[in-house]
Design an enzyme around this catalytic site. Sequence first.
Site, PDB file in Angstrom:
ATOM      1  N   ASP A  57       0.862  -1.179   0.000  1.00 29.74           N
ATOM      2  CA  ASP A  57       0.000   0.000   0.000  1.00 29.74           C
ATOM      3  C   ASP A  57       0.894   1.222   0.000  1.00 29.74           C
ATOM      4  O   ASP A  57       1.701   1.402   0.914  1.00 29.74           O
ATOM      5  CB  ASP A  57      -0.917   0.019   1.226  1.00 29.74           C
ATOM      6  CG  ASP A  57      -2.098  -0.930   1.081  1.00 29.74           C
ATOM      7  OD1 ASP A  57      -2.388  -1.370  -0.045  1.00 29.74           O
ATOM      8  OD2 ASP A  57      -2.735  -1.221   2.104  1.00 29.74           O
ATOM      9  N   HIS A 136      -5.060   5.663  -1.346  1.00 29.62           N
ATOM     10  CA  HIS A 136      -3.751   5.029  -1.454  1.00 29.62           C
ATOM     11  C   HIS A 136      -3.751   4.168  -2.715  1.00 29.62           C
ATOM     12  O   HIS A 136      -4.791   3.934  -3.323  1.00 29.62           O
ATOM     13  CB  HIS A 136      -3.416   4.160  -0.226  1.00 29.62           C
ATOM     14  CG  HIS A 136      -4.228   2.923  -0.096  1.00 29.62           C
ATOM     15  ND1 HIS A 136      -5.534   2.915   0.357  1.00 29.62           N
ATOM     16  CD2 HIS A 136      -3.932   1.628  -0.385  1.00 29.62           C
ATOM     17  CE1 HIS A 136      -5.990   1.678   0.372  1.00 29.62           C
ATOM     18  NE2 HIS A 136      -5.047   0.870  -0.084  1.00 29.62           N
ATOM     19  N   HIS A 138      -3.002   0.401  -3.884  1.00 26.80           N
ATOM     20  CA  HIS A 138      -2.734  -0.999  -3.560  1.00 26.80           C
ATOM     21  C   HIS A 138      -2.045  -1.570  -4.789  1.00 26.80           C
ATOM     22  O   HIS A 138      -2.604  -1.557  -5.887  1.00 26.80           O
ATOM     23  CB  HIS A 138      -4.052  -1.722  -3.275  1.00 26.80           C
ATOM     24  CG  HIS A 138      -3.910  -3.196  -3.099  1.00 26.80           C
ATOM     25  ND1 HIS A 138      -3.829  -3.791  -1.867  1.00 26.80           N
ATOM     26  CD2 HIS A 138      -3.839  -4.202  -4.016  1.00 26.80           C
ATOM     27  CE1 HIS A 138      -3.714  -5.109  -2.019  1.00 26.80           C
ATOM     28  NE2 HIS A 138      -3.726  -5.376  -3.327  1.00 26.80           N
TER      29      HIS A 138
END
Length: 171
Positions: A57, A136, A138
């Site tokens: 992440d 974020h 991934h």
Amino acid sequence: MRFRVATLGTVGVMLAATVLVPASPAAAAPTFRVPFPCNQTWSGQTRTNHSPQYAIDFNRANDQGDPVKASAPGTVDVVANLGDTSYGRYVRINHGNGYTTYYAHLSGFNTSVGASVGYGKTIGYVGTSGGSTGPHLHYEQRHNGSAVKARFNGNLALYFGTKNYTRTVGC
């Protein structure tokens, strides 16, 4: 006796061929780069309870909408929106020889299925789609469908913890 000698000779030739002919080398992985613009620093977190475990992440302050770049050349084979579950909006790139990368929780796309992408091509934008709790990226590297520990410029990412990553190669 002739039959036994011929059989032993055949076995000997086969054994010698097995020993002398090297196995074909495994297909080399692409040289993956950090999936962000040059000279940007991102915090990458890995943890044992992540799904899949080897995913990273990536975060940085005010990253909502920041461009996400292809980490290696390949062909985009998935551009999908799973709604409010799982990856949400995500892109998958096929790099050949069984290697793929996943870019998930995007806010939007900048590519389409079948597109050929090179290093640094913007494929989407950081977001919080799917099963995300905040903006974020991934990111996953996979080989033959299984998640593998990510490498950037040939170096293994930190497992398990948090590390800063800056893209400086190919800038």
